[in-house]
Enzyme design. Structure first.
Site, PDB file in Angstrom:
ATOM      1  N   ASN A   9       0.869  -1.178   0.000  1.00  0.00           N
ATOM      2  CA  ASN A   9       0.000   0.000   0.000  1.00  0.00           C
ATOM      3  C   ASN A   9       0.908   1.232   0.000  1.00  0.00           C
ATOM      4  OD1 ASN A   9      -1.880   1.998   0.411  1.00  0.00           O
ATOM      5  ND2 ASN A   9      -2.291   1.481   2.563  1.00  0.00           N
ATOM      6  N   LYS A  11       0.138   4.303  -0.435  1.00  0.00           N
ATOM      7  CA  LYS A  11      -0.490   5.536   0.096  1.00  0.00           C
ATOM      8  C   LYS A  11      -0.165   6.716  -0.828  1.00  0.00           C
ATOM      9  CE  LYS A  11       0.160   3.479   4.608  1.00  0.00           C
ATOM     10  NZ  LYS A  11       0.140   3.651   6.033  1.00  0.00           N
ATOM     11  N   HIS A  95      -9.598   0.987   4.819  1.00  0.00           N
ATOM     12  CA  HIS A  95      -8.308   1.233   5.481  1.00  0.00           C
ATOM     13  C   HIS A  95      -8.512   2.231   6.621  1.00  0.00           C
ATOM     14  CE1 HIS A  95      -4.165   2.493   6.169  1.00  0.00           C
ATOM     15  NE2 HIS A  95      -3.811   1.362   5.581  1.00  0.00           N
ATOM     16  N   GLU A  97      -6.835   4.661   7.588  1.00  0.00           N
ATOM     17  CA  GLU A  97      -6.611   6.076   7.250  1.00  0.00           C
ATOM     18  C   GLU A  97      -7.825   6.674   6.558  1.00  0.00           C
ATOM     19  OE1 GLU A  97      -2.818   5.523   5.332  1.00  0.00           O
ATOM     20  OE2 GLU A  97      -1.951   5.036   7.283  1.00  0.00           O
ATOM     21  N   GLU A 167      -5.504  -4.813  10.842  1.00  0.00           N
ATOM     22  CA  GLU A 167      -4.507  -3.756  10.982  1.00  0.00           C
ATOM     23  C   GLU A 167      -4.786  -2.948  12.249  1.00  0.00           C
ATOM     24  OE1 GLU A 167      -2.536  -2.758   7.011  1.00  0.00           O
ATOM     25  OE2 GLU A 167      -4.268  -1.491   7.213  1.00  0.00           O
ATOM     26  N   GLY A 173       2.292   2.484  10.564  1.00  0.00           N
ATOM     27  CA  GLY A 173       3.211   3.592  10.340  1.00  0.00           C
ATOM     28  C   GLY A 173       3.902   4.087  11.595  1.00  0.00           C
ATOM     29  N   SER A 213       3.338  -1.938  10.399  1.00  0.00           N
ATOM     30  CA  SER A 213       4.798  -1.920  10.554  1.00  0.00           C
ATOM     31  C   SER A 213       5.465  -3.261  10.261  1.00  0.00           C
ATOM     32  CB  SER A 213       5.184  -1.397  11.949  1.00  0.00           C
ATOM     33  OG  SER A 213       4.713  -0.073  12.132  1.00  0.00           O
TER      34      SER A 213
HETATM   35  C1  PEP Z   1      -0.815   0.126   5.878  1.00  0.00           C
HETATM   36  O1  PEP Z   1      -0.768   1.152   5.265  1.00  0.00           O
HETATM   37  O2  PEP Z   1      -1.776  -0.617   5.691  1.00  0.00           O
HETATM   38  C2  PEP Z   1       0.263  -0.208   6.798  1.00  0.00           C
HETATM   39  C3  PEP Z   1       0.165  -1.322   7.478  1.00  0.00           C
HETATM   40  O3  PEP Z   1       1.306   0.677   6.885  1.00  0.00           O
HETATM   41  P1  PEP Z   1       2.720   0.398   7.636  1.00  0.00           P
HETATM   42  O4  PEP Z   1       3.248  -0.893   7.086  1.00  0.00           O
HETATM   43  O5  PEP Z   1       3.578   1.565   7.242  1.00  0.00           O
HETATM   44  O6  PEP Z   1       2.459   0.317   9.087  1.00  0.00           O
END
Ligand code: PEP
Length: 259
Positions: A9, A11, A95, A97, A167, A173, A213
């Protein structure tokens, strides 16, 4: 056995040039990877470039979101059919975000999910609790609400074209990863919710990714857990070497499980 699904992803990152360069460098690195499925979700502007660069490889392309309506006066939005037309096979829906910064409620996420499925896309549907919700002991009820409302109207056949991504918002992040035990436990709970709604067979074949992460150092451990069927990767998917290493960890897990 569930084939690990490793999805990038990106972003709000990468120009068309950067995206092309990435996929051209990634394709030979993941070419021989067996027993793993790879998806890249670029920003809308770079979808065509990634589709073109991924041509002839097993890398699939996905959108990061879509609107619930097929067309009309909705400035700034992109429909599921438009993503499909651009060469996407997948789309991420729900998601955190989108939920946090753009007001996507469970109902909105459900409408987008249904639109995406109706347009023939496969969907990575995201769920996960915030730190505050986990601390208060509300994790189970939040996941239950997100799964039950999120999957409303979804049929068994639809579910077969989906993956879920667990998640935890506190791990996205932040560099803080859920421990493999925490991921396994939460994902087992999510699978139980799916089992209650769709039955044993559907629940057992559904892939549930972990996201938050994930990086080249922790991927193998996370992917070795029975309930973790892949990874949704943000930060570590922006660099070819680290994303290729996570894909390799997925392939290695399949080989290990088959022994
Ligand atoms: C994500 O954007 O779904 C995500 C898990 O980001 P990150 O790996 O940076 O935590």
């Amino acid at each position: 056995m569930r084939v690990p699904l490793i999805a990038a992803n990106w972003k709000l990152n990468k120009t068309i040039g950067e995206a092309s360069e990435f996929v051209l460098a990634l394709a030979p690195k993941v070419k021989g990877a067996q027993g793993v499925e790879v998806v890249i979700c670029p920003p809308y502007t770079a979808i065509a470039a990634v589709v073109q660069g991924a041509g002839g490889s097993a890398i699939a392309v996905g959108g990061q979101d879509c609107y619930s309506r097929a067309n009309g006066a909705f400035t700034g939005e992109v429909s599921a059919a438009m993503l499909k037309d651009a060469g996407c096979r997948w789309v991420i829906v729900g998601h955190s975000e989108r939920r946090q910064f753009f007001g996507d409620t469970d109902e909105v996420a459900n409408a987008k999910l249904r639109a995406a499925l109706a347009a023939g896309l496969r969907v990575i549907f995201c769920v996960g609790e915030t730190l505050d919700e986990r601390t208060k002991g509300d994790m189970d009820s939040v996941l239950r609400r997100q799964v039950l409302h999120g999957l409303k109207g979804v049929t068994d056949a639809d579910l077969a074209r989906m993956a879920l991504a667990y998640e935890p918002v506190w791990a996205i992040g932040t560099g803080v990863t859920a421990s493999p035990e925490q991921a396994d436990e939460a994902q087992g709970f999510v699978r139980a919710l799916v089992r209650a709604q769709f039955g044993e067979t559907a629940a057992e074949s559904l892939r549930i990714q972990y996201g938050g992460s994930v990086n080249r150092d922790n991927a193998a451990d996370l992917l070795s857990r029975p309930e973790v069927d892949g990874a949704l990767v943000g930060g570590a998917s922006l660099e070819v070497e680290s994303f290729a290493a996570i894909v390799a960890a997925g392939a290695a897990e399949t080989a290990r499980a088959a022994r």
